[in-house]
Design a protein around this motif. Structure first.
Motif, PDB file in Angstrom:
ATOM      1  N   LEU A 292       4.148 -11.626  -0.598  1.00 44.50           N
ATOM      2  CA  LEU A 292       2.709 -11.704  -0.357  1.00 44.50           C
ATOM      3  C   LEU A 292       2.378 -11.303   1.077  1.00 44.50           C
ATOM      4  O   LEU A 292       1.452 -10.515   1.327  1.00 44.50           O
ATOM      5  CB  LEU A 292       2.240 -13.132  -0.631  1.00 44.50           C
ATOM      6  CG  LEU A 292       0.761 -13.361  -0.912  1.00 44.50           C
ATOM      7  CD1 LEU A 292       0.373 -12.766  -2.254  1.00 44.50           C
ATOM      8  CD2 LEU A 292       0.454 -14.854  -0.898  1.00 44.50           C
ATOM      9  N   LEU A 293       3.144 -11.822   2.036  1.00 44.84           N
ATOM     10  CA  LEU A 293       2.930 -11.479   3.439  1.00 44.84           C
ATOM     11  C   LEU A 293       3.114  -9.986   3.664  1.00 44.84           C
ATOM     12  O   LEU A 293       2.301  -9.342   4.354  1.00 44.84           O
ATOM     13  CB  LEU A 293       3.895 -12.273   4.323  1.00 44.84           C
ATOM     14  CG  LEU A 293       3.912 -11.915   5.812  1.00 44.84           C
ATOM     15  CD1 LEU A 293       2.540 -12.138   6.437  1.00 44.84           C
ATOM     16  CD2 LEU A 293       4.977 -12.730   6.545  1.00 44.84           C
ATOM     17  N   SER A 297      -0.086  -7.561   4.812  1.00 51.99           N
ATOM     18  CA  SER A 297      -0.009  -6.997   6.166  1.00 51.99           C
ATOM     19  C   SER A 297       0.322  -5.508   6.159  1.00 51.99           C
ATOM     20  O   SER A 297       0.497  -4.899   7.215  1.00 51.99           O
ATOM     21  CB  SER A 297       1.027  -7.754   6.998  1.00 51.99           C
ATOM     22  OG  SER A 297       2.310  -7.692   6.407  1.00 51.99           O
ATOM     23  N   GLN A 298       0.378  -4.911   4.980  1.00 48.03           N
ATOM     24  CA  GLN A 298       0.683  -3.483   4.856  1.00 48.03           C
ATOM     25  C   GLN A 298      -0.527  -2.649   5.257  1.00 48.03           C
ATOM     26  O   GLN A 298      -1.644  -2.895   4.809  1.00 48.03           O
ATOM     27  CB  GLN A 298       1.066  -3.172   3.406  1.00 48.03           C
ATOM     28  CG  GLN A 298       1.407  -1.723   3.131  1.00 48.03           C
ATOM     29  CD  GLN A 298       1.781  -1.521   1.672  1.00 48.03           C
ATOM     30  OE1 GLN A 298       2.476  -2.352   1.080  1.00 48.03           O
ATOM     31  NE2 GLN A 298       1.307  -0.447   1.072  1.00 48.03           N
ATOM     32  N   PRO A 299      -0.335  -1.629   6.095  1.00 48.12           N
ATOM     33  CA  PRO A 299      -1.476  -0.808   6.521  1.00 48.12           C
ATOM     34  C   PRO A 299      -2.140  -0.083   5.357  1.00 48.12           C
ATOM     35  O   PRO A 299      -1.480   0.340   4.405  1.00 48.12           O
ATOM     36  CB  PRO A 299      -0.847   0.192   7.499  1.00 48.12           C
ATOM     37  CG  PRO A 299       0.405  -0.462   7.970  1.00 48.12           C
ATOM     38  CD  PRO A 299       0.905  -1.259   6.806  1.00 48.12           C
ATOM     39  N   SER A 300      -3.437   0.059   5.456  1.00 54.33           N
ATOM     40  CA  SER A 300      -4.198   0.825   4.475  1.00 54.33           C
ATOM     41  C   SER A 300      -3.778   2.291   4.518  1.00 54.33           C
ATOM     42  O   SER A 300      -3.400   2.822   5.565  1.00 54.33           O
ATOM     43  CB  SER A 300      -5.692   0.714   4.783  1.00 54.33           C
ATOM     44  OG  SER A 300      -6.442   1.609   3.990  1.00 54.33           O
ATOM     45  N   ARG A 301      -3.877   2.949   3.368  1.00 50.55           N
ATOM     46  CA  ARG A 301      -3.566   4.380   3.293  1.00 50.55           C
ATOM     47  C   ARG A 301      -4.790   5.254   3.546  1.00 50.55           C
ATOM     48  O   ARG A 301      -4.681   6.488   3.549  1.00 50.55           O
ATOM     49  CB  ARG A 301      -2.978   4.706   1.922  1.00 50.55           C
ATOM     50  CG  ARG A 301      -1.628   4.039   1.661  1.00 50.55           C
ATOM     51  CD  ARG A 301      -1.095   4.401   0.294  1.00 50.55           C
ATOM     52  NE  ARG A 301       0.191   3.761   0.032  1.00 50.55           N
ATOM     53  CZ  ARG A 301       0.876   3.876  -1.099  1.00 50.55           C
ATOM     54  NH1 ARG A 301       0.380   4.619  -2.090  1.00 50.55           N
ATOM     55  NH2 ARG A 301       2.024   3.259  -1.255  1.00 50.55           N
ATOM     56  N   SER A 330       1.828  -6.551  13.901  1.00 49.28           N
ATOM     57  CA  SER A 330       0.878  -7.658  14.020  1.00 49.28           C
ATOM     58  C   SER A 330      -0.422  -7.357  13.288  1.00 49.28           C
ATOM     59  O   SER A 330      -0.797  -6.206  13.077  1.00 49.28           O
ATOM     60  CB  SER A 330       0.604  -7.977  15.487  1.00 49.28           C
ATOM     61  OG  SER A 330      -0.001  -6.884  16.129  1.00 49.28           O
ATOM     62  N   PHE A 331      -1.102  -8.422  12.903  1.00 49.77           N
ATOM     63  CA  PHE A 331      -2.376  -8.301  12.199  1.00 49.77           C
ATOM     64  C   PHE A 331      -3.271  -9.453  12.630  1.00 49.77           C
ATOM     65  O   PHE A 331      -2.796 -10.507  13.060  1.00 49.77           O
ATOM     66  CB  PHE A 331      -2.174  -8.295  10.679  1.00 49.77           C
ATOM     67  CG  PHE A 331      -1.363  -9.451  10.146  1.00 49.77           C
ATOM     68  CD1 PHE A 331      -1.973 -10.595   9.664  1.00 49.77           C
ATOM     69  CD2 PHE A 331       0.025  -9.384  10.120  1.00 49.77           C
ATOM     70  CE1 PHE A 331      -1.229 -11.655   9.169  1.00 49.77           C
ATOM     71  CE2 PHE A 331       0.788 -10.444   9.625  1.00 49.77           C
ATOM     72  CZ  PHE A 331       0.156 -11.583   9.151  1.00 49.77           C
TER      73      PHE A 331
END
Length: 385
Positions: A292-293, A297-301, A330-331
């Protein structure tokens, strides 16, 4: 003994950037810094609050930190439980009228093409306090700015819709959901939560219940004698100053409880939810949390976007509000009232940074120039500890 540079920076900001402020840093789950400076208020309209010192129990209007502390956290729990999926479409009763319903992930990434902001409390809508259904109808009728997934538009409208979507899924009001599923399981009841306008009975200045820092003073003299258009809705509440009532004017139409704004809380409570994003969210099975983390926290495409799911990410230039002090992983998020939360999951850091201010007291009129300089300075000093 040499003065602590972060203590010095907070004291220098107090009375200049904001009447007062609180900064907190965790590393590896341990407290590395907690500092306060200044007073709750500075304007004469605040009366005796100008003499009350900020302390670690002071609650601030968290503004758009609500988007991550409440809405994104509740969505993540719902995804982990199988109540929602990231490719689910917004239900028909909430979907915009001018095209296909946006997906959950698109709303979280601010990539649904929805407009950034509309002043539904002002003409041509002129909605009053506690008219949530009318606001939802107005949002549905508001034209999109672009097709989904073509560009990132930071949208309050999308998070207002997300808040109502959560209410439909769980069949509970949003403030109750946050209390029952986030604040209470983390032991934060009383330290963070919404203040529903139609139900709030607690006096905001009651020092026995964590005093609240006021925000804006509604006085034309602060704007060169010009009456501002947002004064009208405040006057219906009898407010000459926002104190214990949400600063966000659209959130007034939502009775103080929105997917985009409405939380009040202490620095320690904000940090505790940030730490839960590193260690494990309440009501989420421990084995599900790493996945889930990673996903949230995955960058948008979307081209040019720094967004994650709900959260923002680091400025690729190395600047931005963190001043390049945190890892690329980091986010975090910012709030208009002068708040910020950043979480660094890098193994060498596992840190949480919080800065709370009421920089919109007495006026929102300085365009936030002071807070823009303060944020990166504080994050650099926290990261160095």
């Amino acid at each position: 003994m040499r003065a602590d540079p972060l203590d010095q920076r907070l004291r220098a900001a107090a009375g200049v950037v904001s009447p007062g402020c609180v900064a907190l840093g965790l590393r590896g789950g341990e407290l590395r810094y907690l500092g306060v400076a200044g007073t709750l208020a500075s304007h004469a309209a605040a009366g005796a609050l100008t003499d009350v010192a900020v302390d670690e129990d002071t609650r601030y209007d968290l503004a758009s930190l609500t988007k991550v502390l409440s809405t994104t956290t509740l969505v993540a729990q719902s995804v982990a439980e199988g109540r929602l999926a990231l490719d689910d479409a917004l239900p028909d009763p909430l979907a915009p009228a001018d095209g296909p319903a946006p997906r959950l992930a698109e709303l979280l990434e601010h990539a649904a093409g929805l407009a950034a902001h509309r002043e539904y409390f002002h003409a041509p809508w002129s909605l009053a306090v506690n008219q949530p259904e009318a606001m939802l109808a107005a949002i549905r009728a508001t034209a999109r700015d672009c097709p989904p997934q073509t560009r990132a538009i930071y949208s309050d409208l999308g998070f207002i819709l997300l808040g109502r979507w959560l209410e439909l899924v769980h069949e509970r009001p949003l403030d109750a959901l946050f209390h029952e599923r986030v604040a209470e399981p983390l032991g934060l009841a009383g330290a963070i939560g919404f203040r529903r306008i139609s139900a709030s009975t607690e006096a905001p200045a009651d020092s026995s219940k964590r005093p609240i820092a006021p925000t804006e003073v509604y006085d034309a003299a602060l704007h060169g004698g010009a009456r501002q258009h947002w004064y009208a809705i405040r006057e219906t509440l009898g407010q000459g100053m926002a104190h214990g009532v949400v600063h966000d004017d659209n959130c007034l139409v939502l009775d103080g409880v929105g997917g985009h704004a409405g939380l009040f809380g202490t620095a320690a409570a904000v940090a505790a939810i940030g730490q839960a994003w590193l260690d494990g969210l309440p009501l989420v099975a421990r084995e599900r949390h790493p996945e889930l983390l990673a996903r949230f926290s995955q960058p948008s495409r979307v081209a040019g976007s720094t967004r994650r799911l709900g959260f923002d990410g680091q400025d690729p230039s190395g600047g931005g509000s963190t001043g390049g002090a945190l890892s690329p992983a980091s986010f975090g998020h910012l709030g208009f009232t002068g708040t910020s939360l950043w979480i660094d999951p890098a193994p060498s850091a596992r840190s949480v940074h919080v800065l709370l201010t009421n920089r919109v007291h007495p006026s929102r009129g300085d365009a936030g120039l002071g807070i823009r300089a303060l944020r990166p300075q504080v994050h650099r000093l926290l990261a160095a500890r």
